[in-house]
Design an enzyme around this catalytic site. Structure first.
Site, PDB file in Angstrom:
ATOM      1  N   ASP A  85      25.657 117.130 -12.705  1.00  0.00           N
ATOM      2  CA  ASP A  85      26.586 116.329 -11.884  1.00  0.00           C
ATOM      3  C   ASP A  85      26.534 114.849 -12.238  1.00  0.00           C
ATOM      4  OD1 ASP A  85      27.463 118.509 -10.408  1.00  0.00           O
ATOM      5  OD2 ASP A  85      25.970 118.226  -8.826  1.00  0.00           O
ATOM      6  N   ARG A 136      15.849 109.923   0.723  1.00  0.00           N
ATOM      7  CA  ARG A 136      17.163 109.278   0.592  1.00  0.00           C
ATOM      8  C   ARG A 136      17.152 107.799   0.970  1.00  0.00           C
ATOM      9  NH1 ARG A 136      17.594 112.701  -3.069  1.00  0.00           N
ATOM     10  NH2 ARG A 136      18.719 114.620  -2.652  1.00  0.00           N
ATOM     11  N   ASP A 169      23.037 114.684   2.414  1.00  0.00           N
ATOM     12  CA  ASP A 169      22.555 113.583   1.586  1.00  0.00           C
ATOM     13  C   ASP A 169      23.588 112.473   1.396  1.00  0.00           C
ATOM     14  OD1 ASP A 169      19.983 114.531   1.287  1.00  0.00           O
ATOM     15  OD2 ASP A 169      20.526 115.825  -0.398  1.00  0.00           O
ATOM     16  N   SER A 190      19.913 125.503  -6.387  1.00  0.00           N
ATOM     17  CA  SER A 190      19.911 124.043  -6.367  1.00  0.00           C
ATOM     18  C   SER A 190      18.600 123.591  -5.729  1.00  0.00           C
ATOM     19  CB  SER A 190      21.108 123.566  -5.535  1.00  0.00           C
ATOM     20  OG  SER A 190      20.830 122.296  -5.002  1.00  0.00           O
TER      21      SER A 190
HETATM   22  N1  ARG Z   1      18.990 120.784   3.584  1.00  0.00           N
HETATM   23  C1  ARG Z   1      18.058 119.799   3.147  1.00  0.00           C
HETATM   24  C2  ARG Z   1      18.402 118.479   3.761  1.00  0.00           C
HETATM   25  O1  ARG Z   1      19.495 118.317   4.208  1.00  0.00           O
HETATM   26  C3  ARG Z   1      17.944 119.730   1.644  1.00  0.00           C
HETATM   27  C4  ARG Z   1      19.140 119.223   0.919  1.00  0.00           C
HETATM   28  C5  ARG Z   1      18.990 119.159  -0.572  1.00  0.00           C
HETATM   29  N2  ARG Z   1      18.756 120.455  -1.093  1.00  0.00           N
HETATM   30  C6  ARG Z   1      18.946 120.873  -2.366  1.00  0.00           C
HETATM   31  N3  ARG Z   1      18.534 122.052  -2.656  1.00  0.00           N
HETATM   32  N4  ARG Z   1      19.518 120.151  -3.258  1.00  0.00           N
HETATM   33  O2  ARG Z   1      17.590 117.589   3.826  1.00  0.00           O
END
Ligand code: ARG
Length: 394
Positions: free
Chosen positions: A14, A93, A122, A174
């Site tokens: 990405d 983040r 995110d 992912s």
């Molecule tokens: N659901 C989790 C969150 O919102 C993880 C998000 C990222 N997950 C990923 N497999 N890329 O914090």
């Protein structure tokens, strides 16, 4: 305004495609990689970003700051989202957003960009955090807007534009990894009834493969922060890495949940957080020894709120900062040692001690030396129950 943008770059498909896509639209792209313990091959990705058209690539080691200013704050607060998620991704983040903003200032860029989709948490965390730190920066989220609908279309775009991508077999899920844990989602996991295969997991062994013998660890805390492991003083990063290996080998730290995303959908998530769960369990055990009942009970509601604020991307907000002050006040007596047994997926507290212990054996004992005056209980109960005499009417 100049068309210079700092992109949160991971090295994956990405964000590699984003470099080209933004370059094609006249932007100068500075690729920014924050090292929060994801064990990426930064050198390879650095070359890849430059080859794809980035004007500059920056790798910043944020591990220490991540642990001290984000992870340990969350540990002290006891934050767990929906009983199963220790917030590894969510905590990373705001620090990456801070890195983006600082880099934008140094590079005199007017824009920052991220590679999040429009369905996840995110995007919210990045954008709310960037906005809290510098509302004048413009935010670009190409994945939410571009014409590339599927992963295959992105791969085709990469091929057409000579963007180097991993040619190895596509990973089935992912993932997002950092020092505090890993989040795993998508693919076959989207069926909530599907049991993840053993090779879904990165940081923990399955019960069958976990060590047959229990492993004992002693964790010493100072003002709520772990400072020693098995008697050895360690900085936070080393302590987490060491403990993650021990707990992961014992099969500790997995969760499999259906979770409520901020954007209103439920999603299936697999998490592994071996060090995080062990430290959380030990920290709570020490708190039950040294905090009085009212602080302890009140703090449980704070823990829930703290987890929500972190999950919702509200890290740099007045309530979160006020809760940090409350939590720090409660952590003054959280000094002592907890002994934990790690065995076949279980993390069990087997001992705790502290100079600030509120446990009084002479009051609790049923043996000789009892100092509790049982005759006082009669009056206490009469007054306590006074408002409720006959209160239950059928
Ligand atoms: N659901 C989790 C969150 O919102 C993880 C998000 C990222 N997950 C990923 N497999 N890329 O914090």
């Amino acid at each position: 305004m100049n068309k210079k943008v700092v992109l949160a770059y991971s090295g994956g498909l990405d964000t590699s495609v984003i470099i080209k896509w933004l370059t094609n639209r006249g932007y100068d792209v500075v690729a920014y990689m924050a090292d929060v313990g994801q064990e990426s091959d930064f050198e390879t990705y650095k070359k890849r970003a430059l080859k794809t058209g980035a004007v500059k690539v920056l790798v910043e080691d944020l591990k220490k700051e991540f642990v001290n200013d984000f992870v340990f704050k969350s540990l002290k607060a006891g934050a767990v989202y929906e009983s199963g998620y220790l917030l590894a991704t969510a905590l990373s983040r705001p620090i990456i957003a801070k890195g983006l903003v600082e880099t934008a200032h140094k590079e005199k860029a007017g824009y920052v960009a991220h590679g999040c989709t429009g369905k996840g948490n995110d995007q919210v965390r990045f954008e709310v955090s960037v906005g809290a730190l510098d509302p004048s920066l413009k935010i670009l989220a190409p994945v939410r807007e571009w014409e590339l609908r599927t992963r295959q279309e992105e791969i085709d775009y990469a091929k057409k534009n000579n963007i180097p991508i991993d040619t190895t077999k596509k990973k089935p899920y992912s993932i997002d990894l950092n020092l505090w844990g890993i989040s795993i989602e998508s693919g076959k996991l989207e069926d909530p009834y599907f049991e993840p295969d053993e090779d879904t997991y990165y940081l923990t062994k399955g019960i069958n493969k976990a060590k047959a013998e229990p492993v004992y660890v002693e964790i010493e805390f100072k003002s709520g922060i772990p400072v020693k492991l098995n008697g050895k003083a360690m900085d936070g990063v080393s302590l987490i890495l060491k403990l993650a290996k021990m707990a992961g080998d014992a099969g500790v730290g997995r969760s499999d949940m259906i979770e409520n995303r901020l954007v209103g959908i439920k999603s299936r998530e697999i998490y592994e957080a071996p060090a995080a769960w062990t430290l959380h369990t030990a920290h709570k055990a020490l708190e039950s020894l040294v905090l009085d009942r009212e602080v302890l009970h009140f703090k449980e509601t704070v823990s829930l709120k703290y987890a929500e604020l972190t999950y919702y991307g509200l890290w740099y907000t007045p309530l979160k900062e006020a809760l940090d002050r409350f939590v720090d006040e409660t952590q003054k007596p959280v000094n002592g040692t907890v002994r934990v047994k790690l065995h076949k997926g279980h993390c069990v507290v087997v001992g705790r001690k502290s100079p600030y212990s509120l446990y009084k054996k002479e009051l609790a004992t049923y043996e000789k030396g009892d100092k509790f005056d049982q005759s006082l209980a009669k009056g206490f109960i009469q007054i306590w129950g006074l408002p409720y005499k006959g209160s239950h009417k059928k």
